[in-house]
Design an enzyme around this catalytic site. Structure first.
Site, mmCIF file in Angstrom:
data_model
loop_
_atom_site.group_PDB
_atom_site.id
_atom_site.type_symbol
_atom_site.label_atom_id
_atom_site.label_comp_id
_atom_site.label_asym_id
_atom_site.label_seq_id
_atom_site.Cartn_x
_atom_site.Cartn_y
_atom_site.Cartn_z
ATOM 1 N NE ARG B 259 -2.251 1.751 3.403
ATOM 2 C CZ ARG B 259 -2.528 1.660 4.712
ATOM 3 N NH1 ARG B 259 -3.444 0.826 5.153
ATOM 4 N NH2 ARG B 259 -1.864 2.413 5.581
ATOM 5 C CG HIS B 263 -7.506 3.130 5.964
ATOM 6 N ND1 HIS B 263 -7.891 1.988 5.301
ATOM 7 C CD2 HIS B 263 -8.632 3.651 6.523
ATOM 8 C CE1 HIS B 263 -9.215 1.833 5.452
ATOM 9 N NE2 HIS B 263 -9.675 2.824 6.180
ATOM 10 C CE1 TYR B 272 0.188 2.784 8.783
ATOM 11 C CE2 TYR B 272 -0.615 4.801 9.811
ATOM 12 C CZ TYR B 272 -0.724 3.830 8.838
ATOM 13 O OH TYR B 272 -1.729 3.897 7.913
#
Lengths: 327, 346
Positions: B259, B263, B272
């Site tokens: 990814r 998100h 993170y």
């Protein structure tokens, strides 16, 4: 016309729809070879084959989700929950996918989820639940709660034909205890429309609004009170969604006194909604506060004396009706 | 450049996929460029405050979204396709016009949901795309159900769904795969292992980080492919679809990828995500890789690629204009459509 039980009527409804519409099929745990835990789908696999009477893994969410997809892809699935209680595992599929699909993209989900509902059979906390109130809050699901063999047959056939997801709460206490001559047959069997309550007994002093297992109890109470010169009207809602408000309001405006009865728990039960509608739209006609008789707000206990304590009984309804009549 | 698909299952090794023609490869390139351009433009609009809610991108996963949809039949009578939130390209390839994607993000009347739902909750009967929900893995049983319907009617259609690694933790993933295997339905499951579910890395999601192994556990033939190689995804998907059409039961394809952003647009992923890993995957960008393959292995003229990029730029520009000009549905429509009046009033 053959006399048949409520359970036989349910089987006949599925059989007759499967005869005339090859899109209709049943799926669920043990529904195929065995014909279901209660025998509701007995011999359908022998008649219609394994692709239209499907034994599935023990996976209620998966069963309902698969049924939603099959419905969207042009079939007419009837998914059986072995006991209504287990529909908790499929709750997400019903409210997330089935209930909201048409609202979002105009794609119909013609699905029936059959839920053997209710107590009185010594089933304990996990085989006796009344689940109708879990679903009426969610827009997009129809909810059917038949009380007689004819209604079980005619409402199920209408539910199968309906282009929407229908939670069909068949009361298992009634399965073999209620019998009636039912006009069945693939082409000329009786159809009972969804959304139309039944005035099962006319009266002028008091209305009992009820559905499913407590309809018979309400009728027995009406018989008793007739000896006391009280005329009781009994309304069987038959379907909670759509809710026949007019039938309820007409009755309440006539009698001025209302007793709402259901086997489900009191708090958050469908009776609260009925009471609110009456309070808003028939307030001026009321001669007494609206009363409710329902089950305890506890899980359903197993031992027969405890279960009887939990359930609304005929004497509870009789006592509440007398109080109301005397108000 | 393609990593060959590794077949782990007990089924016989499939015949090697036929060579992908230049024309097919250029078609895949067009869809991937269109996917990325649409997402980049939408992200800009989001940052300008023109899109309500948040915005979710599938940057870096275009090879999967395009490669999985390209071998399918389109239209109401075609194959069922239920893509997840990272697969904007799937919607485009399967027939949803670009301007309606923008109308969807803006909540306009031209949205496939007429503004009743947002982001990639896109669907419609005319494309045989059911409208996905936010709940991970819910669309897996639905896809199995569509496949069951095709099997019951003896049609050679397939039902396809995609999902991320996070979805494999939910019960509906397991129930859906298990039922698909037992009923032997023509469904293809595409797992996009992008290693992140919001802020949670796959190591905290599952001990079995090769997702295809989960499918093998259910008795479904499964393979893993390089998810950043559109030609590999397209080949694997073509083979899986042919297997399903032949009535040989479900298939599972795990696409390994990464990814390349948060998100959603609001997610501060820099806090993170290890930046060195992001840089490493940036070098494997699926669009760059396809361009390189087209130029170097297929010696396709740069002008031809530039022509495609120009065409896409114009298409996206027109699409945004059209969506901008579109109105909102009348507020009275909020009351409508809870129940269907007829079988399919889509």
């Amino acid at each position: 016309m053959p006399e048949m039980t409520y359970l036989e009527a349910i089987r006949a409804a599925m059989h007759d729809e499967m005869e005339i519409d090859e899109r209709v099929f049943v799926m669920g745990e043990d529904v195929g070879r065995q014909g279901g835990a209660f025998g509701a789908t007995k011999e359908l696999q022998q008649r219609f084959g394994e692709l239209r009477s499907i034994d599935t893994p023990v996976a209620e969410s998966g069963i309902v989700g698969v049924a939603v997809g099959a419905a969207m892809a042009g079939q007419r699935p009837i998914a059986e929950m072995q006991f209504a209680d287990f529909v908790s595992c499929a709750y997400d599929q019903l409210i997330t996918c089935a209930a909201k699909m048409h609202y979002r993209i105009g794609w119909a989900v013609p699905l029936v989820v059959r839920c053997p509902n209710g107590g009185g059979v010594g089933g304990g906390p996990y085989h006796s639940e009344n689940v109708e109130a879990w679903f009426h809050h969610h827009a997009g699901l129809k909810i059917v709660c038949p009380a007689t063999a004819t209604d079980a047959y005619g409402l199920l056939r209408s539910a199968i034909r309906d282009p929407n997801p229908v939670v069909f709460c068949e009361h298992k206490f009634l399965y073999r205890r209620v019998k009636q001559q039912v006009a069945t047959g693939p082409r000329d069997g009786v159809l009972v429309p969804l959304g139309k309550a039944d005035v099962v007994r006319e009266g002028s002093d008091l209305s009992i609004i009820t559905y499913a297992s407590t309809v018979q109890l309400a009728l027995a109470v009406a018989d008793t009170l007739e000896q006391e010169d009280l005329s009781v009207e009994v309304i069987d809602l038959r379907t909670l969604v759509p809710f026949d408000r007019d039938a309820v309001l007409d009755s309440v405006r006539k009698t001025g006194k209302t007793l709402i009865v259901h086997e489900d728990n009191l708090t958050g039960g469908f009776g609260g909604e009925v009471a609110a509608v009456i309070a808003q739209d028939a307030f001026e006609y009321l001669d007494a506060p609206v009363r409710r008789v329902a089950a305890l707000d506890t899980p359903i206990p197993f031992a027969p004396p405890l279960e009887r304590e939990y359930l609304p009984l005929e004497e509870d309804i009789l006592s509440a009706a007398r109080d109301l009549a005397a108000y | 450049m393609s990593t060959p698909a590794r077949n782990i299952s007990a089924v016989p090794e499939p015949a090697p996929a036929p060579r992908i023609s230049d024309e097919e490869a250029l078609n895949l390139y067009y869809w991937m460029v269109l996917t990325r351009a649409t997402e980049e433009r939408a992200l800009n609009l989001y940052r300008q405050g023109k899109l309500p809610g948040s915005y979710y991108t599938g940057r870096g996963q275009e090879a999967i979204s395009v490669g999985m949809a390209a071998p399918l039949r389109r239209g109401a009578d075609g194959d069922w396709l239920s893509p997840w939130i990272r697969d904007l390209g799937s919607y485009l390839v399967h027939g949803v016009p670009v301007w309606r994607m923008f109308a969807q993000f803006m909540g306009k009347a031209g949205s496939t949901t007429r503004g009743k739902d947002g982001n990639l909750h896109i669907g419609g009967y005319e494309w045989n795309i059911p409208c996905q929900v936010s709940h991970m893995a819910d669309m897996i049983p639905l896809t199995v159900g569509a496949a069951l319907a095709y099997k019951q009617r003896g049609e050679d259609r397939v039902a396809v769904t995609s999902f991320g690694d996070g979805a494999t933790s939910r019960g509906d993933f397991h129930e859906g795969l298990n039922i698909a295997a037992v009923l032997e339905v023509p469904a293809v499951f595409v797992a996009e292992n992008n290693r992140w579910a919001y802020t949670t890395p796959i190591s905290k999601q599952t001990k079995v980080t090769d997702l295809y192994k989960k499918a093998l556990g259910y008795g479904i033939p499964a393979i893993e492919v390089d998810g950043n190689d559109v030609l590999a995804v397209y080949s694997a998907m073509s083979e899986a679809v042919a297997h399903c059409r032949a009535g040989r039961g479900p298939r599972f394809i795990e696409c390994k990828t990464y990814r390349m952003a948060g998100h959603a647009a609001h997610d501060k992923y820099e806090s993170y995500m290890p930046m060195e890993l992001l840089a490493e995957w940036s070098d494997k960008d699926p669009l760059k890789r396809l361009e390189q393959a087209l130029r170097e292995e297929r010696t396709i003229d740069e002008a031809k690629l530039e022509g495609i990029r120009t065409k896409v730029k114009d298409e996206v520009h027109e699409a945004v204009e059209r969506a901008d000009d579109d109105g909102f549905a009348d507020p009275s429509e909020a009351h409508l459509g809870v129940f269907a009046e007829a079988d399919t009033d889509a």
